[in-house]
Write an enzyme that holds these catalytic residues in place. Structure first.
Site, PDB file in Angstrom:
ATOM      1  N   GLY A 155       0.859  -1.189   0.000  1.00 22.59           N
ATOM      2  CA  GLY A 155       0.000   0.000   0.000  1.00 22.59           C
ATOM      3  C   GLY A 155       0.895   1.240   0.000  1.00 22.59           C
ATOM      4  O   GLY A 155       2.048   1.193  -0.438  1.00 22.59           O
ATOM      5  N   ARG A 156       0.340   2.332   0.540  1.00 19.42           N
ATOM      6  CA  ARG A 156       1.079   3.603   0.498  1.00 19.42           C
ATOM      7  C   ARG A 156       2.414   3.493   1.233  1.00 19.42           C
ATOM      8  O   ARG A 156       3.445   3.943   0.730  1.00 19.42           O
ATOM      9  CB  ARG A 156       0.235   4.706   1.144  1.00 19.42           C
ATOM     10  CG  ARG A 156      -0.931   5.126   0.292  1.00 19.42           C
ATOM     11  CD  ARG A 156      -1.837   6.057   1.071  1.00 19.42           C
ATOM     12  NE  ARG A 156      -2.712   5.258   1.911  1.00 19.42           N
ATOM     13  CZ  ARG A 156      -4.042   5.342   1.910  1.00 19.42           C
ATOM     14  NH1 ARG A 156      -4.635   6.226   1.149  1.00 19.42           N
ATOM     15  NH2 ARG A 156      -4.764   4.582   2.698  1.00 19.42           N
ATOM     16  N   ILE A 157       2.393   2.900   2.430  1.00 16.58           N
ATOM     17  CA  ILE A 157       3.633   2.844   3.224  1.00 16.58           C
ATOM     18  C   ILE A 157       4.607   1.858   2.575  1.00 16.58           C
ATOM     19  O   ILE A 157       5.812   2.137   2.472  1.00 16.58           O
ATOM     20  CB  ILE A 157       3.313   2.479   4.695  1.00 16.58           C
ATOM     21  CG1 ILE A 157       2.450   3.574   5.320  1.00 16.58           C
ATOM     22  CG2 ILE A 157       4.600   2.288   5.494  1.00 16.58           C
ATOM     23  CD1 ILE A 157       1.882   3.242   6.699  1.00 16.58           C
ATOM     24  N   ARG A 178      -2.307  -8.077  -1.842  1.00 22.42           N
ATOM     25  CA  ARG A 178      -3.578  -8.659  -2.264  1.00 22.42           C
ATOM     26  C   ARG A 178      -3.740  -8.545  -3.778  1.00 22.42           C
ATOM     27  O   ARG A 178      -4.155  -9.456  -4.460  1.00 22.42           O
ATOM     28  CB  ARG A 178      -4.741  -7.925  -1.596  1.00 22.42           C
ATOM     29  CG  ARG A 178      -5.270  -8.636  -0.378  1.00 22.42           C
ATOM     30  CD  ARG A 178      -6.364  -7.843   0.230  1.00 22.42           C
ATOM     31  NE  ARG A 178      -5.993  -6.414   0.266  1.00 22.42           N
ATOM     32  CZ  ARG A 178      -6.615  -5.496   0.961  1.00 22.42           C
ATOM     33  NH1 ARG A 178      -7.652  -5.812   1.670  1.00 22.42           N
ATOM     34  NH2 ARG A 178      -6.227  -4.234   0.964  1.00 22.42           N
ATOM     35  N   ILE A 237       6.233  -3.547  11.100  1.00 24.34           N
ATOM     36  CA  ILE A 237       5.702  -2.232  11.514  1.00 24.34           C
ATOM     37  C   ILE A 237       4.192  -2.188  11.255  1.00 24.34           C
ATOM     38  O   ILE A 237       3.596  -1.119  11.232  1.00 24.34           O
ATOM     39  CB  ILE A 237       6.387  -1.049  10.784  1.00 24.34           C
ATOM     40  CG1 ILE A 237       6.252  -1.181   9.257  1.00 24.34           C
ATOM     41  CG2 ILE A 237       7.825  -0.891  11.198  1.00 24.34           C
ATOM     42  CD1 ILE A 237       6.551   0.114   8.508  1.00 24.34           C
ATOM     43  N   ALA A 238       3.583  -3.367  11.031  1.00 24.12           N
ATOM     44  CA  ALA A 238       2.167  -3.403  10.645  1.00 24.12           C
ATOM     45  C   ALA A 238       1.275  -3.333  11.878  1.00 24.12           C
ATOM     46  O   ALA A 238       0.867  -2.251  12.317  1.00 24.12           O
ATOM     47  CB  ALA A 238       1.893  -4.658   9.831  1.00 24.12           C
ATOM     48  N   ARG A 239       0.994  -4.469  12.454  1.00 21.88           N
ATOM     49  CA  ARG A 239       0.210  -4.561  13.673  1.00 21.88           C
ATOM     50  C   ARG A 239       0.623  -5.843  14.383  1.00 21.88           C
ATOM     51  O   ARG A 239       1.002  -6.825  13.731  1.00 21.88           O
ATOM     52  CB  ARG A 239      -1.291  -4.674  13.369  1.00 21.88           C
ATOM     53  CG  ARG A 239      -2.013  -3.356  13.191  1.00 21.88           C
ATOM     54  CD  ARG A 239      -2.130  -2.593  14.526  1.00 21.88           C
ATOM     55  NE  ARG A 239      -2.841  -1.327  14.387  1.00 21.88           N
ATOM     56  CZ  ARG A 239      -2.284  -0.166  14.054  1.00 21.88           C
ATOM     57  NH1 ARG A 239      -1.001  -0.070  13.801  1.00 21.88           N
ATOM     58  NH2 ARG A 239      -3.016   0.934  13.981  1.00 21.88           N
ATOM     59  N   GLU A 268       0.053  -5.841  22.741  1.00 20.45           N
ATOM     60  CA  GLU A 268       0.836  -4.728  23.289  1.00 20.45           C
ATOM     61  C   GLU A 268      -0.025  -3.897  24.247  1.00 20.45           C
ATOM     62  O   GLU A 268      -1.241  -3.834  24.082  1.00 20.45           O
ATOM     63  CB  GLU A 268       1.401  -3.873  22.143  1.00 20.45           C
ATOM     64  CG  GLU A 268       0.353  -3.177  21.293  1.00 20.45           C
ATOM     65  CD  GLU A 268       0.975  -2.452  20.106  1.00 20.45           C
ATOM     66  OE1 GLU A 268       1.739  -3.055  19.341  1.00 20.45           O
ATOM     67  OE2 GLU A 268       0.649  -1.259  19.934  1.00 20.45           O
ATOM     68  N   HIS A 286       5.803   0.869  19.407  1.00 21.61           N
ATOM     69  CA  HIS A 286       4.774   1.354  18.471  1.00 21.61           C
ATOM     70  C   HIS A 286       4.917   2.864  18.224  1.00 21.61           C
ATOM     71  O   HIS A 286       4.006   3.651  18.535  1.00 21.61           O
ATOM     72  CB  HIS A 286       3.374   1.017  19.004  1.00 21.61           C
ATOM     73  CG  HIS A 286       2.319   1.035  17.935  1.00 21.61           C
ATOM     74  ND1 HIS A 286       1.173   0.282  18.001  1.00 21.61           N
ATOM     75  CD2 HIS A 286       2.243   1.717  16.766  1.00 21.61           C
ATOM     76  CE1 HIS A 286       0.424   0.503  16.927  1.00 21.61           C
ATOM     77  NE2 HIS A 286       1.058   1.379  16.156  1.00 21.61           N
ATOM     78  N   ILE A 287       6.059   3.240  17.643  1.00 22.94           N
ATOM     79  CA  ILE A 287       6.345   4.675  17.457  1.00 22.94           C
ATOM     80  C   ILE A 287       6.626   5.035  16.003  1.00 22.94           C
ATOM     81  O   ILE A 287       7.167   6.110  15.727  1.00 22.94           O
ATOM     82  CB  ILE A 287       7.546   5.135  18.327  1.00 22.94           C
ATOM     83  CG1 ILE A 287       8.795   4.261  18.054  1.00 22.94           C
ATOM     84  CG2 ILE A 287       7.188   5.123  19.808  1.00 22.94           C
ATOM     85  CD1 ILE A 287      10.087   4.836  18.629  1.00 22.94           C
TER      86      ILE A 287
HETATM   87  C1  DGY Z   1      -1.372   3.954  12.756  1.00 22.24           C
HETATM   88  O1  DGY Z   1      -1.644   5.089  12.381  1.00 22.24           O
HETATM   89  O2  DGY Z   1      -2.061   2.979  12.489  1.00 22.24           O
HETATM   90  C2  DGY Z   1      -0.151   3.802  13.594  1.00 22.24           C
HETATM   91  O3  DGY Z   1       0.168   2.479  13.810  1.00 22.24           O
HETATM   92  C3  DGY Z   1      -0.357   4.501  14.924  1.00 22.24           C
HETATM   93  O4  DGY Z   1      -1.201   3.739  15.655  1.00 22.24           O
END
Ligand code: DGY
Length: 340
Positions: A155-157, A178, A237-239, A268, A286-287
């Site tokens: 996606g964008r990121i 996807r 860095i997703a979830r 978390e 989560h920063i």
């Molecule tokens: C988001 O914007 O989803 C980042 O993970 C901050 O929670």
């Protein structure tokens, strides 16, 4: 009478001031974390909420808060919100895409570098007074430039990371998503679309940037880690929950992969205890989007959404980044509660 809104966490005073121009605002300036019951209690009489990923919007909350019309989420990720349940009740949901893309990609790339080059491990070594002398073999890591980056989720990121990798570090970019990107977009980063297993087998560094959903739960588990090269790194860095943290800790301990970097964790702020015991994992709380500029931009966008979603301000009825825009058309037709 002004609509009533709740701001669930401490944000920025000027954003709260802007909300106060339109709304009667209850503000959690003390930044206490509320239990689901306490949140429901405060939200019961509110028309809108400005919240963050620390608050869950589920059926129980929605049923307890029949006045609620708009959920303005200050994050791009929204797995803490049951959007389908909101839509069914005519509740508008919004998020904050775009404004955090580049900042989050910077951090993702920082973690790839930190894992490959053992940055935090080396710093611990130094701080603990274990550094006696320069030596040839000390803290040897893995190359980043000129290697292959595998991006899960384009996606964008993901695309912003691909740009850094291809143009800044001369990396070959593989991706899995996807859906395949248009050829012209692939060409910008020299990115090659491959299936997940090929990506895991061929990449020197894998980064995970997919949204969390039941379909992406443990997208990377023991079987996937077993496909990776023993010299490879994994960055999430997703979830939390997209990677099986227990399986990852075991893979790191067994030397199945060289290193990892995690900004997000299952459950978390708890971190799997085995991850805390392995040296070859970089752990951050989560920063990825946490710069002052970006967090302000996220707060302003969430405020824009809340103001417009509740039918106020110059963009009344046209929130910039709705997640369920169908609610807007059905409420315009007088069917639901958003903006009414
Ligand atoms: C988001 O914007 O989803 C980042 O993970 C901050 O929670």
């Amino acid at each position: 009478m002004k609509p009533k809104v709740l701001v669930t966490r401490r944000i920025f005073p000027e954003v709260v001031e802007r909300l106060r121009q339109h709304f009667d605002v209850e503000y959690n300036e003390a930044d206490r974390l509320w239990s689901p019951q306490a949140l429901a209690e405060r939200l019961r009489e509110k028309d809108g909420v400005f919240l963050t990923p620390t608050e869950r919007v589920d059926v129980a909350l929605l049923d307890a808060c029949p006045r609620l019309k708009v959920v303005a989420n200050m994050a791009v990720g929204y797995n803490h919100i049951d959007v389908a349940a909101c839509t069914a009740r005519g509740v508008l949901c919004t998020n904050t895409p775009d404004v955090l893309t580049e900042t989050t990609a910077d951090f993702g790339f920082a973690l790839v570098l930190a894992a490959a080059r053992r940055v935090t491990e080396a710093e611990r070594f130094l701080r603990e007074g274990r550094w006696q002398t320069w030596s040839v073999h000390m803290m040897m890591g893995r190359e980043v430039h000129g290697t292959t980056l595998g991006i899960l989720g384009m996606g964008r990121i993901g695309q912003a990371i691909a740009r850094r990798a291809a143009l800044g570090f001369g990396m070959r970019v593989l991706y899995h998503n996807r859906s395949r990107l248009p050829e012209a977009v692939e060409a910008q980063y020299g990115a090659r679309y491959v299936d997940k297993d090929t990506l895991l087998r061929e990449a020197d560094h894998v980064i995970v940037v997919v949204p969390y959903s039941p379909q992406t739960h443990h997208l990377i588990g023991a079987a996937e880690l077993a496909l990776m090269r023993p010299t490879a790194t994994l960055t999430n860095i997703a979830r939390g929950g997209v990677v099986d943290d227990a399986a990852l800790a075991q893979a790191l301990r067994d030397g199945r992969i060289a290193a990892a970097a995690l900004d997000v964790f299952e459950g978390e702020p708890r971190v799997h205890p085995h991850l805390l015991q392995v040296p070859n994992v970089v752990l951050t709380p989560h920063i990825a989007s946490a710069t002052e500029t970006t967090r302000r931009a996220m707060a302003e966008l969430a405020a824009d959404n809340l103001i417009a979603g509740l039918g106020c301000g110059p963009q009344a009825g046209r929130p910039p980044t709705p997640l369920n825009p169908e609610v807007l058309s059905s409420t315009a037709a007088g069917e639901g509660r958003a903006g009414s």
